[in-house]
Scaffold this motif. Sequence first.
Motif, PDB file in Angstrom:
ATOM      1  N   THR B  16       0.850  -1.203   0.000  1.00  0.00           N
ATOM      2  CA  THR B  16       0.000   0.000   0.000  1.00  0.00           C
ATOM      3  C   THR B  16       0.881   1.246   0.000  1.00  0.00           C
ATOM      4  O   THR B  16       0.636   2.193  -0.763  1.00  0.00           O
ATOM      5  N   ARG B  19       2.428   1.826  -3.293  1.00  0.00           N
ATOM      6  CA  ARG B  19       1.467   2.395  -4.249  1.00  0.00           C
ATOM      7  C   ARG B  19       1.326   3.897  -4.070  1.00  0.00           C
ATOM      8  O   ARG B  19       1.127   4.632  -5.034  1.00  0.00           O
ATOM      9  N   ILE B  20       1.437   4.364  -2.826  1.00  0.00           N
ATOM     10  CA  ILE B  20       1.355   5.814  -2.596  1.00  0.00           C
ATOM     11  C   ILE B  20       2.562   6.491  -3.257  1.00  0.00           C
ATOM     12  O   ILE B  20       2.410   7.524  -3.915  1.00  0.00           O
ATOM     13  N   ILE B  23       1.937   6.681  -6.904  1.00  0.00           N
ATOM     14  CA  ILE B  23       1.006   7.773  -7.221  1.00  0.00           C
ATOM     15  C   ILE B  23       1.750   9.108  -7.269  1.00  0.00           C
ATOM     16  O   ILE B  23       1.434   9.983  -8.083  1.00  0.00           O
ATOM     17  N   LEU B  24       2.757   9.227  -6.414  1.00  0.00           N
ATOM     18  CA  LEU B  24       3.551  10.470  -6.385  1.00  0.00           C
ATOM     19  C   LEU B  24       4.548  10.527  -7.543  1.00  0.00           C
ATOM     20  O   LEU B  24       5.305  11.476  -7.670  1.00  0.00           O
ATOM     21  N   MET B 181      -1.844   8.506  10.421  1.00  0.00           N
ATOM     22  CA  MET B 181      -2.093   8.742   9.003  1.00  0.00           C
ATOM     23  C   MET B 181      -0.846   8.342   8.218  1.00  0.00           C
ATOM     24  O   MET B 181       0.274   8.731   8.578  1.00  0.00           O
ATOM     25  N   VAL B 182      -1.032   7.582   7.165  1.00  0.00           N
ATOM     26  CA  VAL B 182       0.108   7.072   6.390  1.00  0.00           C
ATOM     27  C   VAL B 182       0.573   8.103   5.353  1.00  0.00           C
ATOM     28  O   VAL B 182       1.782   8.346   5.197  1.00  0.00           O
ATOM     29  N   ILE B 183      -0.362   8.695   4.639  1.00  0.00           N
ATOM     30  CA  ILE B 183       0.008   9.598   3.534  1.00  0.00           C
ATOM     31  C   ILE B 183       0.905  10.752   4.007  1.00  0.00           C
ATOM     32  O   ILE B 183       1.937  11.018   3.370  1.00  0.00           O
ATOM     33  N   LEU B 187       4.524  11.529   2.418  1.00  0.00           N
ATOM     34  CA  LEU B 187       4.834  12.833   1.810  1.00  0.00           C
ATOM     35  C   LEU B 187       6.075  13.460   2.450  1.00  0.00           C
ATOM     36  O   LEU B 187       6.916  14.055   1.757  1.00  0.00           O
TER      37      LEU B 187
END
Lengths: 334, 195
Positions: B16, B19-20, B23-24, B181-183, B187
């Motif tokens: 997961t 995948r983030i 996306i970046l 929070m993971v995102i 970041l």
Amino acid sequence: MAIDSQIELNTKPNETGRKEHRSHPRLIVFLVCLVISILMWLFIELMKDYTDEIKYNVSFINAPRDLILTHSGDSVISVGMNAQGFELLAAKYAHKLRGLTIDLSTLKIRPTADGYIAYLPSSRIVDQLGTQIRFEKQITYIKPDTLFFRFSKIFVKQVPVKLDLDYSLNGQYDITDSITYRPQFVSVSSIKSIIDTLSFIKTQKLQLSQLDSSVTIKVALKKGYRASLLKFSTDSVTVKFKVEKVTEAGYTVPVSVSGNGENVKIFPDKVEIVCRIPLSVYPHITASDFSAEVEFQPASLKEKKLKVTLIKIPKKVRVLKISPAEVEYIIISK
Amino acid sequence: MKRIGLTGNIGTGKSTVARIFEILGVPVYHADKQAREILESEPVKIQLADLFGKQVVNSLNQVDRKALAAIVFNDKNKLDVLNSLIHPLVEVGFSQWCDQHQHTDQKYVLHEAAILFESGFDRLFDANILVTAPEALCVKRVMARDGITKEMVSERVQNQWSQDKKLAMADYQIINDEISMVIPQVLAIHQVLNK
């Protein structure tokens, strides 16, 4: 020696027994004579005439269809009687248990500013009671001597029925369809002031414990303290509980983004759901039978996470848990 | 271009997280997927049959992964033999992949693998990111994902190092415990690595 003692043993109880037998016949004869004399006395006494007042509970029947009886004054009538003891006894106990009914079909009802009124004079009360009490000729007076009635116009309203349930299930069982009941609405007839304040009708409390099979049961509607002023189109509703043996199962369901979510990516994009499924349908259920989504709107930017909602759930399946219940999101600029 | 390792124990959610990063716009090399492809390549299959017997390749000429696992997970020497065969090939494959992604606008690429510190691959990277999660949560996730029992998950976990041991060797940590929070964590690391 042994024979002698046996003879002695046999003779002793006989002697005492003979003494008891001698006293018994005398006592029995005395008692029989006493009872006969009491009965004779009672018979003679009941042959005499007596005057007494007997109170009867009265109910009213055959009120006009479009009217409802709102006030009847007295529900107990005192009847003075001069009759033989036997007749008074019968009137007092046999009829009193049943109560008396007064037929309102022949009433002359007059409209007034406050509603409708009518009265029944004692002569007509006696006529009516005469058919119910065999000794109407012995009636000397009736209190009150006139019955006054007040009627109101009947108003009809359809109101929903609310179930009052208290049930528990056996551990391995669950209600696999919503609890259904028929009828869901009833027509209620009553006076305007009641009809105006009536928004639903509750059922009597239905208590069922440890359910482990489907049940269909009739439950009465609750009228409460205004029962005399309420008429329902039906007095009960039929409630159906569909109970089945269930199992717990988990599925992984992909989550889609709805709303203005073209550039929104969510993490995770799948959720685990735990549900209770009836054994009868369990083999046919797959993850594709569920559908989950998050809704993204500009206002969602205020939120750090988006709430997952199941938009498709197979029939009879109860979702216990969605994990995670909320997902993180990122907006990709293009 | 920096080469960054991304790892985490089974069920921590490293895929997961990967995948983030994707996306970046960060190129991600999925080492476990590549290893599976290498395992199915013709020259490797021949070597596997030579090293572990013909039973590890079935009649459809596919590697019988269950049979192979039964052999190597019960014999550490054989596991080392298998690793010495596959790991260099994965390493070569990663180098070639990096060459292909040289012109990306990102300043780093990611190498995602389940066993990074255990295989010594971590030494190849400029920094390593470790994804962590409470062990009970990891077990629950794997049970739900793979439909296996708790005991089967425990067997798989046995071949991994503890999270604490890995944490001591990692440069960055991402906590994926369904509370944090993971995102934002991704970041923050992304910003540092892109400097």
